[in-house]
Motif scaffolding. Sequence first.
Motif, PDB file in Angstrom:
ATOM      1  N   VAL A   6       0.833  -1.202   0.000  1.00  0.00           N
ATOM      2  CA  VAL A   6       0.000   0.000   0.000  1.00  0.00           C
ATOM      3  C   VAL A   6       0.870   1.256   0.000  1.00  0.00           C
ATOM      4  O   VAL A   6       0.630   2.201  -0.757  1.00  0.00           O
ATOM      5  N   ALA A   7       1.904   1.249   0.845  1.00  0.00           N
ATOM      6  CA  ALA A   7       2.789   2.412   0.937  1.00  0.00           C
ATOM      7  C   ALA A   7       3.460   2.702  -0.399  1.00  0.00           C
ATOM      8  O   ALA A   7       3.524   3.852  -0.851  1.00  0.00           O
ATOM      9  N   GLU A   8       3.964   1.661  -1.036  1.00  0.00           N
ATOM     10  CA  GLU A   8       4.637   1.834  -2.321  1.00  0.00           C
ATOM     11  C   GLU A   8       3.657   2.330  -3.379  1.00  0.00           C
ATOM     12  O   GLU A   8       3.981   3.220  -4.185  1.00  0.00           O
ATOM     13  N   ALA A   9       2.449   1.765  -3.384  1.00  0.00           N
ATOM     14  CA  ALA A   9       1.453   2.147  -4.383  1.00  0.00           C
ATOM     15  C   ALA A   9       1.022   3.603  -4.214  1.00  0.00           C
ATOM     16  O   ALA A   9       0.853   4.330  -5.211  1.00  0.00           O
ATOM     17  N   LEU A  10       0.832   4.037  -2.968  1.00  0.00           N
ATOM     18  CA  LEU A  10       0.441   5.428  -2.732  1.00  0.00           C
ATOM     19  C   LEU A  10       1.532   6.394  -3.194  1.00  0.00           C
ATOM     20  O   LEU A  10       1.244   7.426  -3.820  1.00  0.00           O
ATOM     21  N   ALA A  11       2.779   6.058  -2.895  1.00  0.00           N
ATOM     22  CA  ALA A  11       3.887   6.908  -3.336  1.00  0.00           C
ATOM     23  C   ALA A  11       3.973   6.926  -4.861  1.00  0.00           C
ATOM     24  O   ALA A  11       4.192   7.980  -5.473  1.00  0.00           O
ATOM     25  N   ASP A  12       3.777   5.764  -5.490  1.00  0.00           N
ATOM     26  CA  ASP A  12       3.793   5.702  -6.955  1.00  0.00           C
ATOM     27  C   ASP A  12       2.682   6.569  -7.550  1.00  0.00           C
ATOM     28  O   ASP A  12       2.860   7.216  -8.584  1.00  0.00           O
ATOM     29  N   GLY A  13       1.517   6.568  -6.880  1.00  0.00           N
ATOM     30  CA  GLY A  13       0.408   7.381  -7.357  1.00  0.00           C
ATOM     31  C   GLY A  13       0.747   8.860  -7.343  1.00  0.00           C
ATOM     32  O   GLY A  13       0.393   9.611  -8.269  1.00  0.00           O
ATOM     33  N   ALA A  14       1.429   9.291  -6.281  1.00  0.00           N
ATOM     34  CA  ALA A  14       1.821  10.697  -6.190  1.00  0.00           C
ATOM     35  C   ALA A  14       2.846  11.045  -7.263  1.00  0.00           C
ATOM     36  O   ALA A  14       2.793  12.123  -7.873  1.00  0.00           O
ATOM     37  N   VAL A  15       3.787  10.127  -7.521  1.00  0.00           N
ATOM     38  CA  VAL A  15       4.786  10.349  -8.569  1.00  0.00           C
ATOM     39  C   VAL A  15       4.093  10.428  -9.938  1.00  0.00           C
ATOM     40  O   VAL A  15       4.428  11.272 -10.790  1.00  0.00           O
ATOM     41  N   LYS A  16       3.105   9.577 -10.153  1.00  0.00           N
ATOM     42  CA  LYS A  16       2.361   9.565 -11.422  1.00  0.00           C
ATOM     43  C   LYS A  16       1.715  10.922 -11.693  1.00  0.00           C
ATOM     44  O   LYS A  16       1.642  11.373 -12.842  1.00  0.00           O
ATOM     45  N   GLN A  17       1.282  11.561 -10.614  1.00  0.00           N
ATOM     46  CA  GLN A  17       0.618  12.862 -10.768  1.00  0.00           C
ATOM     47  C   GLN A  17       1.596  14.032 -10.832  1.00  0.00           C
ATOM     48  O   GLN A  17       1.186  15.171 -11.048  1.00  0.00           O
ATOM     49  N   GLY A  18       2.897  13.739 -10.633  1.00  0.00           N
ATOM     50  CA  GLY A  18       3.885  14.789 -10.834  1.00  0.00           C
ATOM     51  C   GLY A  18       4.739  15.149  -9.637  1.00  0.00           C
ATOM     52  O   GLY A  18       5.591  16.041  -9.727  1.00  0.00           O
ATOM     53  N   LEU A  19       4.569  14.473  -8.491  1.00  0.00           N
ATOM     54  CA  LEU A  19       5.397  14.770  -7.319  1.00  0.00           C
ATOM     55  C   LEU A  19       6.749  14.063  -7.450  1.00  0.00           C
ATOM     56  O   LEU A  19       6.820  12.928  -7.927  1.00  0.00           O
ATOM     57  N   LYS A  20       7.827  14.720  -7.046  1.00  0.00           N
ATOM     58  CA  LYS A  20       9.143  14.095  -7.098  1.00  0.00           C
ATOM     59  C   LYS A  20       9.173  12.850  -6.211  1.00  0.00           C
ATOM     60  O   LYS A  20       8.550  12.817  -5.155  1.00  0.00           O
ATOM     61  N   ARG A  21       9.950  11.852  -6.647  1.00  0.00           N
ATOM     62  CA  ARG A  21       9.992  10.577  -5.910  1.00  0.00           C
ATOM     63  C   ARG A  21      10.389  10.761  -4.458  1.00  0.00           C
ATOM     64  O   ARG A  21       9.744  10.221  -3.557  1.00  0.00           O
ATOM     65  N   GLU A  22      11.439  11.547  -4.199  1.00  0.00           N
ATOM     66  CA  GLU A  22      11.898  11.714  -2.825  1.00  0.00           C
ATOM     67  C   GLU A  22      10.850  12.434  -1.972  1.00  0.00           C
ATOM     68  O   GLU A  22      10.688  12.130  -0.780  1.00  0.00           O
ATOM     69  N   ASP A  23      10.100  13.349  -2.576  1.00  0.00           N
ATOM     70  CA  ASP A  23       9.045  14.045  -1.837  1.00  0.00           C
ATOM     71  C   ASP A  23       7.857  13.110  -1.587  1.00  0.00           C
ATOM     72  O   ASP A  23       7.237  13.163  -0.520  1.00  0.00           O
ATOM     73  N   ALA A  24       7.546  12.279  -2.566  1.00  0.00           N
ATOM     74  CA  ALA A  24       6.459  11.319  -2.397  1.00  0.00           C
ATOM     75  C   ALA A  24       6.780  10.334  -1.273  1.00  0.00           C
ATOM     76  O   ALA A  24       5.918  10.006  -0.448  1.00  0.00           O
ATOM     77  N   MET A  25       8.033   9.884  -1.221  1.00  0.00           N
ATOM     78  CA  MET A  25       8.434   8.937  -0.176  1.00  0.00           C
ATOM     79  C   MET A  25       8.406   9.593   1.200  1.00  0.00           C
ATOM     80  O   MET A  25       7.969   8.998   2.185  1.00  0.00           O
ATOM     81  N   ALA A  26       8.850  10.847   1.265  1.00  0.00           N
ATOM     82  CA  ALA A  26       8.837  11.564   2.541  1.00  0.00           C
ATOM     83  C   ALA A  26       7.410  11.770   3.027  1.00  0.00           C
ATOM     84  O   ALA A  26       7.109  11.592   4.217  1.00  0.00           O
ATOM     85  N   ALA A  27       6.510  12.138   2.113  1.00  0.00           N
ATOM     86  CA  ALA A  27       5.106  12.339   2.482  1.00  0.00           C
ATOM     87  C   ALA A  27       4.470  11.035   2.933  1.00  0.00           C
ATOM     88  O   ALA A  27       3.692  10.998   3.904  1.00  0.00           O
ATOM     89  N   MET A  28       4.790   9.938   2.235  1.00  0.00           N
ATOM     90  CA  MET A  28       4.234   8.632   2.592  1.00  0.00           C
ATOM     91  C   MET A  28       4.708   8.194   3.973  1.00  0.00           C
ATOM     92  O   MET A  28       3.925   7.707   4.794  1.00  0.00           O
ATOM     93  N   ARG A  29       5.991   8.380   4.263  1.00  0.00           N
ATOM     94  CA  ARG A  29       6.521   7.979   5.572  1.00  0.00           C
ATOM     95  C   ARG A  29       5.882   8.807   6.685  1.00  0.00           C
ATOM     96  O   ARG A  29       5.555   8.274   7.755  1.00  0.00           O
ATOM     97  N   GLY A  30       5.692  10.087   6.432  1.00  0.00           N
ATOM     98  CA  GLY A  30       5.036  10.920   7.421  1.00  0.00           C
ATOM     99  C   GLY A  30       3.603  10.498   7.651  1.00  0.00           C
ATOM    100  O   GLY A  30       3.109  10.487   8.783  1.00  0.00           O
ATOM    101  N   LEU A  31       2.926  10.116   6.568  1.00  0.00           N
ATOM    102  CA  LEU A  31       1.560   9.612   6.660  1.00  0.00           C
ATOM    103  C   LEU A  31       1.484   8.390   7.554  1.00  0.00           C
ATOM    104  O   LEU A  31       0.660   8.314   8.475  1.00  0.00           O
ATOM    105  N   PHE A  32       2.349   7.408   7.307  1.00  0.00           N
ATOM    106  CA  PHE A  32       2.304   6.162   8.074  1.00  0.00           C
ATOM    107  C   PHE A  32       2.702   6.395   9.528  1.00  0.00           C
ATOM    108  O   PHE A  32       2.168   5.740  10.429  1.00  0.00           O
ATOM    109  N   ASN A  33       3.631   7.296   9.761  1.00  0.00           N
ATOM    110  CA  ASN A  33       4.042   7.597  11.130  1.00  0.00           C
ATOM    111  C   ASN A  33       2.878   8.168  11.933  1.00  0.00           C
ATOM    112  O   ASN A  33       2.584   7.720  13.051  1.00  0.00           O
TER     113      ASN A  33
END
Length: 252
Positions: A170-197
């Motif tokens: 789920v975490a990987e898919a959500l980050a991939d979705g954000a990248v698909k829409q135009g967010l940088k990979r490192e920012d998508a991963m940071a946002a996802m980690r903050g979400l799960f935390n």
Amino acid sequence: MQTITFIGNGNMALSIAKGLKGKYNIEVVGREMEKLDRFESGLESRIDKYLLDGFDITDRTILLCVKPANVEEVGKQLKGKARVLFSVLAGTSLEKLKKHIKSKAVVRAMPNLAASVGASMTTLTGDHRFQREAESLLGAVGDTLWLNSEKEIDIATALAGSGPAYLALVAEALADGAVKQGLKREDAMAAMRGLFNGFGKLIQEVHPALLKDGVMSPGGTTAAGYGALEKGNVRSACMDAIEEAYKRTKEL
């Protein structure tokens, strides 16, 4: 400090050992000294290391971490009778453990890989005389839940034991979705980690349905995204994942 004897030196054993390090004396038993040396290096702490063949388990507190298919083979190589056997083998019944490894008592435990950071959700069942000791031992690597039957621990294995893999997907898919829409990979991963935390803390206090209702405003962004998840049968797929994992646990 009490000594815990690990039989098996794989990823789960190392994860638990990392959580127990400093709280217990640790000794590890395996087939090859080279792999035991790597285990010690990964643990970053000196341990007592022994080869499996002919190892005497008499009066030891054993934490069994081998592959389920290897129980019979491992049992044939051990000597003596353990004080208590704590097994983390998925789907391996108390009856089978007692048949192949001699011990005065047996407890099944199902931790997950978060044990390495002291945040496992470990389910337990077996000899009630050792319930408190099991809760104390595995409580050193996270939360514990004692269950009253082997069927319950097999179901819980499908949820808490295998759950990190589901959430990782789920975490990987959500980050991939954000990248698909135009967010940088490192920012998508940071946002996802903050979400799960943050979610990990919220879910301890709030029922999932109430949490969902609290963030979903009428006609809003969350409602739109949630609708897409329902359209994709995510809820049904999650329930099916538990069912299939439980079936596999019984097959093992």
